[in-house]
Design a protein around this motif. Structure first.
Motif, PDB file in Angstrom:
ATOM      1  N   LEU A 190       2.183   1.992  -3.060  1.00  0.00           N
ATOM      2  CA  LEU A 190       0.889   2.387  -3.889  1.00  0.00           C
ATOM      3  C   LEU A 190       1.145   4.025  -4.062  1.00  0.00           C
ATOM      4  N   GLU A 191       1.141   4.497  -2.880  1.00  0.00           N
ATOM      5  CA  GLU A 191       1.043   5.649  -2.594  1.00  0.00           C
ATOM      6  C   GLU A 191       2.393   6.360  -2.384  1.00  0.00           C
ATOM      7  N   ALA A 192       2.978   5.885  -2.726  1.00  0.00           N
ATOM      8  CA  ALA A 192       4.373   6.835  -2.983  1.00  0.00           C
ATOM      9  C   ALA A 192       4.464   7.068  -4.823  1.00  0.00           C
ATOM     10  N   ALA A 212       1.743   8.013  -6.473  1.00  0.00           N
ATOM     11  CA  ALA A 212       0.653   8.468  -6.060  1.00  0.00           C
ATOM     12  C   ALA A 212       0.889  10.000  -7.540  1.00  0.00           C
ATOM     13  N   LYS A 272       1.625   9.656 -10.889  1.00  0.00           N
ATOM     14  CA  LYS A 272      -0.094   8.843 -11.367  1.00  0.00           C
ATOM     15  C   LYS A 272      -0.378   9.086 -12.840  1.00  0.00           C
ATOM     16  N   LYS A 286      -9.687  -3.025  -1.551  1.00  0.00           N
ATOM     17  CA  LYS A 286      -8.496  -2.065  -1.189  1.00  0.00           C
ATOM     18  C   LYS A 286      -8.479  -1.513  -2.524  1.00  0.00           C
ATOM     19  N   TRP A 321       0.621  -1.429  -0.603  1.00  0.00           N
ATOM     20  CA  TRP A 321      -0.048   0.502   0.072  1.00  0.00           C
ATOM     21  C   TRP A 321       0.717   1.038  -0.192  1.00  0.00           C
ATOM     22  N   GLU A 322       2.106   0.869   0.492  1.00  0.00           N
ATOM     23  CA  GLU A 322       2.360   2.338   0.855  1.00  0.00           C
ATOM     24  C   GLU A 322       3.443   2.209  -0.221  1.00  0.00           C
ATOM     25  N   GLU A 375      -8.894   1.034  -5.435  1.00  0.00           N
ATOM     26  CA  GLU A 375      -9.598   2.442  -4.949  1.00  0.00           C
ATOM     27  C   GLU A 375      -8.179   3.249  -5.442  1.00  0.00           C
ATOM     28  N   TYR A 376      -7.503   2.095  -6.125  1.00  0.00           N
ATOM     29  CA  TYR A 376      -6.079   3.546  -6.571  1.00  0.00           C
ATOM     30  C   TYR A 376      -5.845   3.151  -7.844  1.00  0.00           C
TER      31      TYR A 376
END
Lengths: 477, 131
Positions: free
Chosen positions: B69-71, B73, B76, B99, B66-67, B102-103
């Motif tokens: 994917l956040e990184a 963003a 994107k 979840k 998850w982290e 959401e990405y």
């Protein structure tokens, strides 16, 4: 004089020296309904008094008439209609030059209204005094005018303790919610009835929860003249509430732990199984002689071993958690157990040139489970060595002492690589969470330490700084 | 076709690579045992040579899936349409698959072990994207 007497709104009766009526004014007739002809020549009392007139008052009047001195009374009289009313009477003898009584003048005012109010008040104060709830009556500024028995019984304060003071001044204390006190103040100014629940303190200093209903009292003009507060002791109720809240909090927490536990376990269980499944699928299609075959078999072996590890971990953790209520605790010397754990790490410590500084209170005993204390030291030592800094020799400090409240505090700190507490957050003690990707270790050590500590009824805190070191503080009862 | 596999489990990586190669999917496969390493490598290639497919595990020490994917963003827009990320995990947890939706960069959710059927699906969506 007769002009004055005839026009005054007060009633006037003039009698002769023996008390027989000679004259009455208009007001007398207006008030009582009796005309002069009804009463002339008769004693006023014989006309006006009735069954409910207080005999004591009557006797008092007669006695006073005999001694011919001015006197006053309040007396229940009856109108011609039979209606009862109250007179406030001022009787004055008229003397001649020789000092003999020639007349009596009685001036009366109708105080029925006031009397009614007094009766009402008596009735109310009967309620107020006899109720077991505490009643406080204050003036418009909130200063106490009256309290009932119930209040004294409940708080220990008597009227003399509290009269003239604002109740809050005596009753509020350290744990009283200041925000609520403010709200009460505002509500008092608004002049509306309201309820408040607060912590009050008895004269003895003991705290109790009360529920207070406060009502303002208005005069005819709409101004507040008084406040009435009725207080109920709700300590028991509050205690029950608090217990319920705590229980549901504990349950919620426990549930969350369990959910997390199962999530983690299923993840770590599934991973090696998924691998094993994939590997066997491949093996099925392969020739026994091919090089790949051996590689796959080795991996299969490893996957099964990992699976077994997780199962052993679950077993260990569950066996600790299950023991919470039947845990065997004994009096153990922390220094000894610590020493035992250190001996197991003599070789690894020597290899990394690590040093351990032990500072434990002489003969410090703690009620705990020996195996758990050992495991705690073992895991903390293992971590300290594993996550030591590359840049300096490892130095570990272990301290243990008893604080004034009887709590044993064990502190374990190192100068290792540390970790980012902000990033790790809550995860530091969680199962299978690791923060250094390139080090061996399953991420179960700290979870075990925390579980051990908590099952013994204690708690653990951690502090760390990257590049500086880590320190754990354990509190045991 | 360039592929990244991000997974802290070496056995899992071996299996994934084996299946990909057997299916003839690709020979150009880079594997990373940590998401941080993978992130570094990806950012370096951002301008020129982005991998077309990334297989991303979720449960990893340090930076997890998850982290990662956040990184990504902030990048994107650059990556959409060029790089398809597939979550590849042993987790059976429904909340994980929910979840992942959401990405935007995540194009699919695959349960380990990846098999040929999964690869076929990936192939079709790649063809769709190209065509």
């Amino acid at each position: 004089m007769s002009l004055v007497a005839s026009k005054t709104t007060n009633s006037v009766i003039i009698t002769d020296a023996h008390g027989y009526t000679e004259w009455v004014n208009e007001s007398f007739t207006n008030i009582t309904g009796y005309t002069l002809s009804d009463i002339v020549g008769k004693k006023p009392g014989s006309i006006l008094q009735g069954p409910e007139t207080d005999p004591v008052t009557i006797k008092n009047i007669n006695d006073n008439l005999k001694i011919a001195k001015p006197f006053t009374n309040e007396i229940l009289n009856y109108k011609k209609s039979g209606e009862k009313f109250w007179f406030y009477k001022e009787t004055t003898p008229i003397l001649n030059d020789a000092g003999e009584v020639i007349n009596f003048i009685a001036i009366q005012s109708d105080i029925s209204e006031r009397k009614k109010a007094e009766e009402e008040l008596k009735r109310l104060s009967l309620v107020a005094s006899k109720t077991i709830n505490g009643v406080i009556i204050t003036d418009a500024e909130g200063r106490t005018e009256w309290i009932n028995e119930g209040f004294t019984r409940s708080t220990g304060y008597t009227l003399s303790d509290i009269i003239g003071k604002k109740p809050g001044y005596l009753l509020q204390g350290p744990e009283t919610d200041k925000v609520e006190v403010q709200r009460v103040r505002m509500k008092l100014q608004e002049g509306v009835p309201f309820n408040s629940m607060l912590i009050n303190y008895k004269k003895s200093g003991e705290a109790l929860w009360i529920s207070m209903d406060i009502s303002p009292v208005f005069d005819a003009a709409g101004h507040i003249t008084r406040f009435i507060a009725i207080q109920k002791d709700i300590s028991l109720r509050k205690e029950a509430e608090a217990n319920l809240v705590k229980m549901s909090h504990d349950l919620y927490q426990h549930n969350r732990d369990l959910q997390q536990f199962t999530y983690i376990i299923s993840h770590n269980l599934r991973a090696p199984v998924a691998n094993a499944a994939g590997l066997t699928k491949l093996l099925v299609g392969l020739n026994k002689e091919s090089a790949d075959f051996d590689v796959l078999l080795t991996y299969l072996n490893e996957s099964v071993a990992r699976l077994d590890d997780v199962l052993k971990d679950i077993n260990l953790i569950l066996s600790i958690r299950d023991k919470k209520n039947v845990l065997i605790k004994e009096s153990i010397k922390i220094a000894d157990v610590c020493q035992q754990a250190l001996e197991d790490f003599l070789e690894p410590l020597r290899q990394c040139e690590g040093q351990v500084c032990v500072d434990i209170q002489q003969g410090l005993l703690v009620q705990a489970n020996r195996a758990y204390i050992y495991s705690i030291f073992y895991n903390l030592l293992s971590n300290a060595i594993k996550y030591r800094s590359e840049e300096r020799a490892l130095l570990i400090r272990i301290q243990a002492s008893l604080n004034p409240e009887g709590i044993t505090i064990v502190s374990f700190s190192d100068n290792g690589s540390g970790f980012d507490t902000k990033k790790a957050g809550d995860n530091i003690f969680k199962l299978y969470k690791r923060f250094h990707a390139n080090k061996e270790g399953k991420g179960i050590g700290l979870f075990l330490v925390k579980t051990h500590v908590e099952v013994m009824g204690g708690r653990i805190e951690v502090n760390s700084q990257v590049g500086v070191g880590t320190s754990f503080i354990i509190y045991l009862n | 076709m360039k592929i990244f596999i991000i997974d802290d489990d070496n056995i899992s990586i071996y299996l994934t690579i084996h299946v990909l190669k057997s299916a003839g999917f690709s020979e150009n496969i880079s594997s990373f045992l940590s998401a941080e390493e993978a992130l570094q490598a990806l950012l370096q290639k951002m301008a020129t040579d982005v991998p077309q497919v990334i297989f991303l595990d979720l449960n990893m020490p340090g930076m997890n899936g998850w982290e990662f994917l956040e990184a990504l963003a902030p990048y994107k827009q650059q990556l959409l349409g060029l790089c398809r990320i597939y979550v590849l995990t042993s987790s059976l947890d429904l909340s994980d698959s929910a979840k992942s939706e959401e990405y935007e960069l995540v194009c699919g959710f695959i349960h380990k072990t990846i098999d040929e059927a999964d690869i076929e699906v990936i192939c079709s969506s790649l063809e769709e994207q190209a065509g």
